[in-house]
Design an enzyme around this catalytic site. Structure first.
Site, mmCIF file in Angstrom:
data_model
loop_
_atom_site.group_PDB
_atom_site.id
_atom_site.type_symbol
_atom_site.label_atom_id
_atom_site.label_comp_id
_atom_site.label_asym_id
_atom_site.label_seq_id
_atom_site.Cartn_x
_atom_site.Cartn_y
_atom_site.Cartn_z
ATOM 1 N N ASP A 65 -4.583 -1.510 -1.901
ATOM 2 C CA ASP A 65 -5.831 -2.155 -1.479
ATOM 3 C C ASP A 65 -5.694 -2.633 -0.033
ATOM 4 O OD1 ASP A 65 -4.158 -4.293 -1.894
ATOM 5 O OD2 ASP A 65 -5.593 -5.473 -3.056
ATOM 6 N N SER A 66 -4.493 -2.485 0.536
ATOM 7 C CA SER A 66 -4.344 -2.702 1.981
ATOM 8 C C SER A 66 -5.263 -1.765 2.758
ATOM 9 C CB SER A 66 -2.887 -2.485 2.410
ATOM 10 O OG SER A 66 -2.405 -1.250 1.907
ATOM 11 N N LYS A 111 -1.418 -0.385 -10.141
ATOM 12 C CA LYS A 111 -0.664 -1.589 -9.792
ATOM 13 C C LYS A 111 -1.613 -2.779 -9.858
ATOM 14 C CE LYS A 111 0.691 -2.631 -5.407
ATOM 15 N NZ LYS A 111 0.035 -3.956 -5.206
ATOM 16 N N GLU A 120 -1.630 -7.253 -9.157
ATOM 17 C CA GLU A 120 -0.885 -8.332 -8.500
ATOM 18 C C GLU A 120 -0.712 -9.537 -9.404
ATOM 19 O OE1 GLU A 120 -2.302 -9.399 -4.610
ATOM 20 O OE2 GLU A 120 -2.114 -7.350 -3.854
ATOM 21 N N GLU A 162 7.345 -8.587 -2.838
ATOM 22 C CA GLU A 162 6.870 -8.634 -1.445
ATOM 23 C C GLU A 162 7.204 -9.978 -0.796
ATOM 24 O OE1 GLU A 162 2.852 -7.336 -0.672
ATOM 25 O OE2 GLU A 162 2.925 -8.044 1.410
HETATM 26 O O1 KIV Z 1 -1.820 -2.763 -0.915
HETATM 27 C C1 KIV Z 1 -0.677 -2.498 -0.536
HETATM 28 O O2 KIV Z 1 -0.460 -1.776 0.448
HETATM 29 C C2 KIV Z 1 0.439 -3.053 -1.286
HETATM 30 C C3 KIV Z 1 1.813 -2.804 -0.758
HETATM 31 C C4 KIV Z 1 2.090 -3.686 0.372
HETATM 32 C C5 KIV Z 1 2.848 -2.913 -1.816
HETATM 33 O O3 KIV Z 1 0.242 -3.699 -2.263
#
Ligand code: KIV
Length: 296
Positions: free
Chosen positions: A60-61, A129, A131, A199
């Protein structure tokens, strides 16, 4: 568009087998470092494929790196799915993980399962994934795993809830905070996650935690003791303004290269150095004559 998918360096990858969950477990057992990178579109996926990375995360980055949001909070599932589908089209071998965006899994187990199913069915992700490792996140992870979808956990600095964590800063720097991260990581492992991201936590904390974690741990700012490393594509290639977090190692300066390239193009157009005759198409002189007569 000037290039066709088959022209883009497929040769390097044709003899590699797709990375599977058993392969990731085996890599941890053997102590082979696992390489993960984020990707958000077809070209970044092709770069990851050509480089032979083991895992790709549609993070989600992407909200910030390619969509221009100020944080990851606002991005919608539909937006990330567009990115994930493009990445899927560019990948053959890496294990593909889709990030569940903020607000798409917290409300209930049902909501988490439905969003995870979309990443698998619509975008072709191998896993998702989510969080956090508190009771709610662990319960959601368990529910999604129960629905047959592999889940990667994520503890330490969790950008979706950075405000509650006091900003984008390293986590686990007191004994109490370290204990909370340990509890979360173990809860995610117990919930059935196949892997966890650590992280921005102290390297010594990550090393101590490794004794208690049997699934592959992928670090980003968690030191060298973990099973693998992930970096954001745009950070490692310098497709951004500013330096980024302390843990980023930059392997290229593509933002500068892109600006320089576009700047040169603009200069060429304005000074009439582009296009040159070799950039144009020819017409048979007799056809041109015929056309001139037609015009007159
Ligand atoms: O969204 C992302 O890029 C991430 C990574 C930094 C692990 O969660």
């Amino acid at each position: 568009m000037s290039s066709h998918p088959s022209q883009i360096s497929a040769a390097a990858t044709t003899d590699r087998l797709p990375v599977t969950l058993p392969r990731l477990t085996e890599m941890k057992r053997l102590g082979d470092p696992i390489v993960m990178v984020t990707a958000y579109d077809f070209p970044s996926a092709r770069a990851a494929e050509a480089a032979g990375v083991d895992m790709v995360l549609v993070g989600d980055s992407g909200a910030m790196t390619v969509l221009g949001y100020p944080s990851t909070v606002a991005v919608e599932t539909d937006e990330l799915l567009v990115l994930a589908k493009a990445v899927r089209r560019g990948l053959r071998t890496p294990f593909l993980v889709g990030d569940l965006p903020f607000g798409s899994y917290e409300v209930s187990d049902g909501q988490a399962i439905q969003t995870a199913l979309r990443f698998v069915k619509e975008a072709g992700c191998d896993a998702v994934k989510l969080e956090g490792g508190g009771p709610a996140s662990a319960a959601r992870a368990r529910a999604v795993v129960g629905a047959g979808i592999p889940v990667m956990g994520h503890v330490g600095l969790t950008p979706q809830t950075a405000t509650a964590l006091g900003g984008y800063r390293a986590q686990g720097k007191t004994a109490g905070a370290a204990a909370r991260i340990a509890d979360e990581a173990i809860a995610l492992q117990d919930a059935g996650c196949f892997s966890i991201v650590f992280e921005a936590i102290p390297s010594d904390l990550a090393e101590l935690l490794m004794v208690h974690i049997q699934i592959p741990v992928i670090g980003i700012g968690a030191g060298p003791a973990v099973d693998g490393q992930v970096l954001v594509f745009h950070d490692l290639l310098g497709i951004r303004e500013g330096l980024g977090a302390r843990f980023v190692k930059r392997y290229a300066d593509l933002q500068d290269d892109m600006a320089a390239g576009v700047g040169e193009f603009a200069g060429d157009v304005r000074s009439r150095r582009y296009p040159l005759p070799e950039h144009g198409y020819a017409i048979d002189p007799s056809e041109l004559d015929a056309f001139r007569q037609h015009l007159s």
